[in-house]
Design a protein around this motif. Structure first.
Motif, PDB file in Angstrom:
ATOM      1  N   ALA A 178       0.734  -1.198  -0.017  1.00 27.28           N
ATOM      2  CA  ALA A 178      -0.023  -0.104   0.029  1.00 27.28           C
ATOM      3  C   ALA A 178       0.863   1.192  -0.029  1.00 27.28           C
ATOM      4  O   ALA A 178       1.717   1.263   0.719  1.00 27.28           O
ATOM      5  CB  ALA A 178      -0.912  -0.039   1.250  1.00 27.28           C
ATOM      6  N   TYR A 182      -2.786   5.569   0.002  1.00 26.16           N
ATOM      7  CA  TYR A 182      -3.735   4.508   0.130  1.00 26.16           C
ATOM      8  C   TYR A 182      -3.783   4.317   1.760  1.00 26.16           C
ATOM      9  O   TYR A 182      -4.972   4.004   2.394  1.00 26.16           O
ATOM     10  CB  TYR A 182      -3.558   3.424  -0.657  1.00 26.16           C
ATOM     11  CG  TYR A 182      -4.480   2.395  -0.499  1.00 26.16           C
ATOM     12  CD1 TYR A 182      -5.717   2.360  -1.264  1.00 26.16           C
ATOM     13  CD2 TYR A 182      -4.395   1.163   0.359  1.00 26.16           C
ATOM     14  CE1 TYR A 182      -6.682   1.388  -1.419  1.00 26.16           C
ATOM     15  CE2 TYR A 182      -5.335   0.409   0.330  1.00 26.16           C
ATOM     16  CZ  TYR A 182      -6.543   0.385  -0.414  1.00 26.16           C
ATOM     17  OH  TYR A 182      -7.416  -0.684  -0.389  1.00 26.16           O
ATOM     18  N   THR A 183      -2.857   4.123   2.365  1.00 24.50           N
ATOM     19  CA  THR A 183      -2.518   3.785   3.775  1.00 24.50           C
ATOM     20  C   THR A 183      -3.409   4.931   4.797  1.00 24.50           C
ATOM     21  O   THR A 183      -4.084   4.522   5.417  1.00 24.50           O
ATOM     22  CB  THR A 183      -1.165   3.921   4.223  1.00 24.50           C
ATOM     23  OG1 THR A 183      -0.442   2.732   3.417  1.00 24.50           O
ATOM     24  CG2 THR A 183      -0.910   3.476   5.889  1.00 24.50           C
ATOM     25  N   ILE A 185      -5.841   7.005   3.842  1.00 22.07           N
ATOM     26  CA  ILE A 185      -7.277   7.003   3.653  1.00 22.07           C
ATOM     27  C   ILE A 185      -7.829   5.698   4.268  1.00 22.07           C
ATOM     28  O   ILE A 185      -8.978   5.904   4.877  1.00 22.07           O
ATOM     29  CB  ILE A 185      -7.543   7.096   2.002  1.00 22.07           C
ATOM     30  CG1 ILE A 185      -7.080   8.298   1.258  1.00 22.07           C
ATOM     31  CG2 ILE A 185      -8.986   6.869   1.671  1.00 22.07           C
ATOM     32  CD1 ILE A 185      -7.334   8.518  -0.254  1.00 22.07           C
ATOM     33  N   ARG A 186      -7.219   4.678   4.064  1.00 27.12           N
ATOM     34  CA  ARG A 186      -7.794   3.394   4.556  1.00 27.12           C
ATOM     35  C   ARG A 186      -7.642   2.939   6.034  1.00 27.12           C
ATOM     36  O   ARG A 186      -8.198   2.164   6.474  1.00 27.12           O
ATOM     37  CB  ARG A 186      -7.471   2.156   3.475  1.00 27.12           C
ATOM     38  CG  ARG A 186      -7.840   2.383   2.281  1.00 27.12           C
ATOM     39  CD  ARG A 186      -9.490   2.374   2.235  1.00 27.12           C
ATOM     40  NE  ARG A 186     -10.121   1.268   2.663  1.00 27.12           N
ATOM     41  CZ  ARG A 186     -10.223   0.249   1.957  1.00 27.12           C
ATOM     42  NH1 ARG A 186     -10.136   0.231   0.577  1.00 27.12           N
ATOM     43  NH2 ARG A 186     -10.961  -0.947   2.423  1.00 27.12           N
TER      44      ARG A 186
END
Length: 272
Positions: A178, A182-183, A185-186
């Motif tokens: 990731a 992405y890290t 946001i998630r």
């Protein structure tokens, strides 16, 4: 708890009754009665009048803007602090907390001195032959005062929530391929929601109910709902109308408390 240890809470219970329960009871009594003592909802319905509704709309707008600005400033700083070693971030946190040790009124008066037409900032700009800053007695000055006074209340809950995120979870995301965005946001953003909700609550409610900042930095030209309530109590001595309008603001406080209870059940976003 033993019966003897329960008595240790007696001073707080007395304090709560005298300075919380009784004042709230008085607000509800005056807000739901008229000058004759008869029950009425007119004091609450008065929020729908043109002047009061406008004051509430302006208060909500400026409070939302101030809360958003505080969040945009505080979140990156809180992330940075969470990644620092203890010695460094403690110093930076102290820098942000230090102004809170000064009286709230004095801090706001200091900004009035800085922003006024012949204030310090305009003297400096004039020295460098730059145009004067015409911000005093405007909504922008009120927002600036709110952000300055309430920014620490956004930083501390965010920092507390971000510092509790297990670094192994973030490292595992990187190991699985990731990227940083992405890290964030998630993983990082969802896990920091309790701090976000707590920070929004601690900034939005004081900003919505303030009257000192708007009075000093707005010059009385822009009435917020807090100014209206303050005037009803101090100038017109209409405690019934002032209490009724205060009860309307309590609705927003209750909504924020419900949101905090839903998204921060374990108190992860608290300031401690």
């Amino acid at each position: 708890m033993t019966s003897k240890s329960k008595w240790l809470s007696a001073p707080y219970l007395l304090w709560a009754v005298v300075f919380i329960i009784i004042p709230l009871g008085m607000i509800f009594y005056y807000g739901l009665t008229d000058k004759t003592g008869a029950f009425t909802l007119d004091n609450i319905i008065a929020i729908t009048t043109a002047g009061h509704a406008k004051a509430l709309r302006v208060s909500l707008l400026l409070s939302l803007i101030s809360t958003l600005v505080c969040f945009l400033l505080a979140y990156p700083l809180a992330m940075l602090l969470a990644q620092m070693n203890t010695r460094r971030h403690n110093f930076i946190i102290l820098v942000f907390i230090l102004p809170m040790w000064m009286n709230f009124l004095l801090r706001t008066l200091a900004w009035q001195t800085l922003l006024e037409k012949n204030g310090v900032i305009n003297h400096v700009l004039s020295f460098f032959h730059l145009p004067a800053l015409k911000i005093i007695n405007t909504p922008a000055a009120i927002v600036l005062g709110m952000v300055y006074n309430f920014l620490p209340f956004m930083i501390l809950p965010l920092y507390n929530a971000l510092s509790k995120i297990d670094k192994n979870v973030i490292n595992a995301a990187y190991d699985l391929g990731a990227g940083y965005v992405y890290t964030f946001i998630r993983i990082i953003l969802p896990l920091s929601v309790p701090g976000i909700i707590s920070g929004i609550t601690m900034v939005f409610i004081p900003a919505l109910t303030t009257f000192v900042i708007s009075s000093l930095l707005g010059g009385g030209k822009l009435l917020l709902i807090g100014d209206v309530i303050e005037q009803e109590f101090t100038r017109t001595s209409n405690w019934h109308l002032g209490s009724g309008l205060s009860m309307v603001l309590m609705i927003f406080i209750v909504i924020n408390m419900i949101l905090s209870a839903i998204f921060d059940k374990d108190g992860e976003g608290s300031m401690l």
